[in-house]
Design a protein around this motif. Sequence first.
Motif, PDB file in Angstrom:
ATOM      1  N   THR A  39     -26.373 -27.016 -11.030  1.00  0.00           N
ATOM      2  CA  THR A  39     -26.487 -28.088 -12.014  1.00  0.00           C
ATOM      3  C   THR A  39     -26.532 -27.498 -13.417  1.00  0.00           C
ATOM      4  O   THR A  39     -27.337 -26.596 -13.683  1.00  0.00           O
ATOM      5  CB  THR A  39     -27.781 -28.894 -11.769  1.00  0.00           C
ATOM      6  N   HIS A  40     -25.681 -28.016 -14.278  1.00  0.00           N
ATOM      7  CA  HIS A  40     -25.706 -27.572 -15.677  1.00  0.00           C
ATOM      8  C   HIS A  40     -26.956 -28.115 -16.377  1.00  0.00           C
ATOM      9  O   HIS A  40     -27.659 -27.384 -17.052  1.00  0.00           O
ATOM     10  CB  HIS A  40     -24.435 -28.007 -16.394  1.00  0.00           C
ATOM     11  N   GLU A  41     -27.213 -29.395 -16.212  1.00  0.00           N
ATOM     12  CA  GLU A  41     -28.425 -30.030 -16.732  1.00  0.00           C
ATOM     13  C   GLU A  41     -28.895 -31.032 -15.695  1.00  0.00           C
ATOM     14  O   GLU A  41     -28.079 -31.747 -15.118  1.00  0.00           O
ATOM     15  CB  GLU A  41     -28.157 -30.778 -18.048  1.00  0.00           C
ATOM     16  N   PRO A  42     -30.216 -31.128 -15.450  1.00  0.00           N
ATOM     17  CA  PRO A  42     -30.688 -32.099 -14.455  1.00  0.00           C
ATOM     18  C   PRO A  42     -30.399 -33.533 -14.890  1.00  0.00           C
ATOM     19  O   PRO A  42     -30.363 -33.837 -16.076  1.00  0.00           O
ATOM     20  CB  PRO A  42     -32.194 -31.878 -14.386  1.00  0.00           C
ATOM     21  N   HIS A  43     -30.160 -34.386 -13.901  1.00  0.00           N
ATOM     22  CA  HIS A  43     -30.002 -35.816 -14.144  1.00  0.00           C
ATOM     23  C   HIS A  43     -31.402 -36.417 -14.234  1.00  0.00           C
ATOM     24  O   HIS A  43     -32.253 -36.147 -13.387  1.00  0.00           O
ATOM     25  CB  HIS A  43     -29.226 -36.454 -12.990  1.00  0.00           C
ATOM     26  N   LEU A  44     -31.636 -37.215 -15.243  1.00  0.00           N
ATOM     27  CA  LEU A  44     -32.922 -37.883 -15.399  1.00  0.00           C
ATOM     28  C   LEU A  44     -32.776 -39.346 -15.024  1.00  0.00           C
ATOM     29  O   LEU A  44     -31.911 -40.045 -15.539  1.00  0.00           O
ATOM     30  CB  LEU A  44     -33.420 -37.765 -16.838  1.00  0.00           C
ATOM     31  N   CYS A  45     -33.613 -39.779 -14.100  1.00  0.00           N
ATOM     32  CA  CYS A  45     -33.664 -41.182 -13.685  1.00  0.00           C
ATOM     33  C   CYS A  45     -35.124 -41.586 -13.821  1.00  0.00           C
ATOM     34  O   CYS A  45     -35.940 -41.246 -12.948  1.00  0.00           O
ATOM     35  CB  CYS A  45     -33.163 -41.340 -12.254  1.00  0.00           C
ATOM     36  N   GLY A  46     -35.452 -42.252 -14.914  1.00  0.00           N
ATOM     37  CA  GLY A  46     -36.859 -42.505 -15.205  1.00  0.00           C
ATOM     38  C   GLY A  46     -37.554 -41.170 -15.430  1.00  0.00           C
ATOM     39  O   GLY A  46     -37.107 -40.365 -16.243  1.00  0.00           O
ATOM     40  N   GLN A  47     -38.597 -40.912 -14.653  1.00  0.00           N
ATOM     41  CA  GLN A  47     -39.314 -39.641 -14.763  1.00  0.00           C
ATOM     42  C   GLN A  47     -38.868 -38.635 -13.701  1.00  0.00           C
ATOM     43  O   GLN A  47     -39.444 -37.555 -13.604  1.00  0.00           O
ATOM     44  CB  GLN A  47     -40.818 -39.884 -14.638  1.00  0.00           C
ATOM     45  N   ASP A  48     -37.846 -38.984 -12.940  1.00  0.00           N
ATOM     46  CA  ASP A  48     -37.370 -38.104 -11.872  1.00  0.00           C
ATOM     47  C   ASP A  48     -36.234 -37.213 -12.376  1.00  0.00           C
ATOM     48  O   ASP A  48     -35.364 -37.660 -13.120  1.00  0.00           O
ATOM     49  CB  ASP A  48     -36.874 -38.927 -10.678  1.00  0.00           C
ATOM     50  N   HIS A  49     -36.253 -35.965 -11.929  1.00  0.00           N
ATOM     51  CA  HIS A  49     -35.226 -34.983 -12.273  1.00  0.00           C
ATOM     52  C   HIS A  49     -34.433 -34.653 -11.012  1.00  0.00           C
ATOM     53  O   HIS A  49     -35.017 -34.256 -10.008  1.00  0.00           O
ATOM     54  CB  HIS A  49     -35.861 -33.687 -12.796  1.00  0.00           C
ATOM     55  N   TYR A  50     -33.112 -34.813 -11.086  1.00  0.00           N
ATOM     56  CA  TYR A  50     -32.221 -34.502  -9.975  1.00  0.00           C
ATOM     57  C   TYR A  50     -31.436 -33.241 -10.337  1.00  0.00           C
ATOM     58  O   TYR A  50     -30.833 -33.169 -11.398  1.00  0.00           O
ATOM     59  CB  TYR A  50     -31.204 -35.623  -9.753  1.00  0.00           C
ATOM     60  N   SER A  51     -31.446 -32.264  -9.443  1.00  0.00           N
ATOM     61  CA  SER A  51     -30.628 -31.070  -9.633  1.00  0.00           C
ATOM     62  C   SER A  51     -30.001 -30.711  -8.300  1.00  0.00           C
ATOM     63  O   SER A  51     -30.405 -31.214  -7.251  1.00  0.00           O
ATOM     64  CB  SER A  51     -31.471 -29.912 -10.175  1.00  0.00           C
ATOM     65  N   ALA A  52     -28.989 -29.838  -8.340  1.00  0.00           N
ATOM     66  CA  ALA A  52     -28.279 -29.513  -7.100  1.00  0.00           C
ATOM     67  C   ALA A  52     -27.662 -28.134  -7.172  1.00  0.00           C
ATOM     68  O   ALA A  52     -27.488 -27.559  -8.251  1.00  0.00           O
ATOM     69  CB  ALA A  52     -27.194 -30.549  -6.819  1.00  0.00           C
ATOM     70  N   GLU A  53     -27.315 -27.654  -5.983  1.00  0.00           N
ATOM     71  CA  GLU A  53     -26.583 -26.408  -5.839  1.00  0.00           C
ATOM     72  C   GLU A  53     -25.540 -26.626  -4.744  1.00  0.00           C
ATOM     73  O   GLU A  53     -25.845 -27.208  -3.703  1.00  0.00           O
ATOM     74  CB  GLU A  53     -27.526 -25.279  -5.439  1.00  0.00           C
ATOM     75  N   LEU A  54     -24.318 -26.176  -4.992  1.00  0.00           N
ATOM     76  CA  LEU A  54     -23.242 -26.296  -4.021  1.00  0.00           C
ATOM     77  C   LEU A  54     -22.810 -24.890  -3.627  1.00  0.00           C
ATOM     78  O   LEU A  54     -22.600 -24.032  -4.486  1.00  0.00           O
ATOM     79  CB  LEU A  54     -22.068 -27.054  -4.637  1.00  0.00           C
ATOM     80  N   VAL A  55     -22.710 -24.657  -2.325  1.00  0.00           N
ATOM     81  CA  VAL A  55     -22.279 -23.368  -1.795  1.00  0.00           C
ATOM     82  C   VAL A  55     -21.070 -23.609  -0.901  1.00  0.00           C
ATOM     83  O   VAL A  55     -21.164 -24.363   0.069  1.00  0.00           O
ATOM     84  CB  VAL A  55     -23.410 -22.675  -0.994  1.00  0.00           C
ATOM     85  N   GLU A  56     -19.957 -22.980  -1.246  1.00  0.00           N
ATOM     86  CA  GLU A  56     -18.743 -23.107  -0.433  1.00  0.00           C
ATOM     87  C   GLU A  56     -18.895 -22.275   0.837  1.00  0.00           C
ATOM     88  O   GLU A  56     -19.498 -21.206   0.828  1.00  0.00           O
ATOM     89  CB  GLU A  56     -17.534 -22.620  -1.225  1.00  0.00           C
ATOM     90  N   GLU A  57     -18.335 -22.815   1.931  1.00  0.00           N
ATOM     91  CA  GLU A  57     -18.350 -22.126   3.220  1.00  0.00           C
ATOM     92  C   GLU A  57     -16.960 -22.208   3.831  1.00  0.00           C
ATOM     93  O   GLU A  57     -16.133 -22.997   3.383  1.00  0.00           O
ATOM     94  CB  GLU A  57     -19.361 -22.800   4.161  1.00  0.00           C
ATOM     95  N   ALA A  58     -16.728 -21.427   4.883  1.00  0.00           N
ATOM     96  CA  ALA A  58     -15.410 -21.419   5.536  1.00  0.00           C
ATOM     97  C   ALA A  58     -15.033 -22.800   6.070  1.00  0.00           C
ATOM     98  O   ALA A  58     -13.869 -23.186   6.044  1.00  0.00           O
ATOM     99  CB  ALA A  58     -15.392 -20.394   6.665  1.00  0.00           C
ATOM    100  N   SER A  59     -16.029 -23.571   6.530  1.00  0.00           N
ATOM    101  CA  SER A  59     -15.745 -24.879   7.131  1.00  0.00           C
ATOM    102  C   SER A  59     -16.021 -26.047   6.190  1.00  0.00           C
ATOM    103  O   SER A  59     -16.081 -27.189   6.626  1.00  0.00           O
ATOM    104  CB  SER A  59     -16.574 -25.044   8.405  1.00  0.00           C
ATOM    105  N   GLY A  60     -16.225 -25.792   4.894  1.00  0.00           N
ATOM    106  CA  GLY A  60     -16.505 -26.862   3.937  1.00  0.00           C
ATOM    107  C   GLY A  60     -17.451 -26.388   2.858  1.00  0.00           C
ATOM    108  O   GLY A  60     -17.233 -25.353   2.233  1.00  0.00           O
ATOM    109  N   PHE A  61     -18.546 -27.140   2.645  1.00  0.00           N
ATOM    110  CA  PHE A  61     -19.555 -26.716   1.675  1.00  0.00           C
ATOM    111  C   PHE A  61     -20.880 -27.399   1.948  1.00  0.00           C
ATOM    112  O   PHE A  61     -20.957 -28.398   2.655  1.00  0.00           O
ATOM    113  CB  PHE A  61     -19.099 -26.972   0.235  1.00  0.00           C
TER     114      PHE A  61
END
Length: 159
Positions: free
Chosen positions: A109-131
Motif C-alpha cells: 500500500t502506498h498510503e492507507p485507505h481511511l474509512c472513518g477511523q479505520d485504516h486499510y492497508s494491503a500487501e500483494l505477493v505474486e505466486e506461480a498459481s496467481g497471487f
Amino acid sequence: MMAEMEAVIQRLWQLLPQIGAFEFEGKNGAGSATDWTGRGEGRVQVTCHQEGWLFDEQGHYQTPHGKVLAMTNRFWWQRTPAGVSLSHLRYQSPVLLFELRSVAGRWQTHEPHLCGQDHYSAELVEEASGFRLKWQIQGPRKNERLEYRYSLMDAASPP
C-alpha cells in the motif's frame, strides 16, 4: 529504472485477467469488536471495465460456528503511473481502497485507505498459481487480517 518499473507493473497487469477463483480467510486480532473470522471460497469472473479489470466474485463464507453465508464482491483494478489501484464497487459506485506499488518484490500500500477511523492497508505477493492479497484493517473497534488467495483459471479447482 523507469523501464524496470513498467515491466513489473505490466507483469501484474497481465496476470489479473487470468484469475478464476479465490479463497478467503479472515482473522480477528486482539481488541477487535467485529466477527470477521472465517473462511470462504468461490469463483472470479474477470471482465474489462473502463480500461481496468473488474473482479466479480461469487462464493460462500463459513463462520467458525459453521454457518454458511453467500459471499459476493466487486473489485476494480486500475493501472496508475507507479503501480495499480484497487477499488470496491458498492452499489456500482467505486470506493478507492488503495494504490499498490512494487517494493522489493512485493506490492505494498502506498498510503492507507481511511474509512472513518479505520485504516486499510494491503500487501500483494505474486505466486506461480496467481497471487495473495493480505489486508490489515485497524481502528478503534477493528483489528482484522484478511487474506485472499487468487488462483489462475486453469489452476482453479471448483469451490
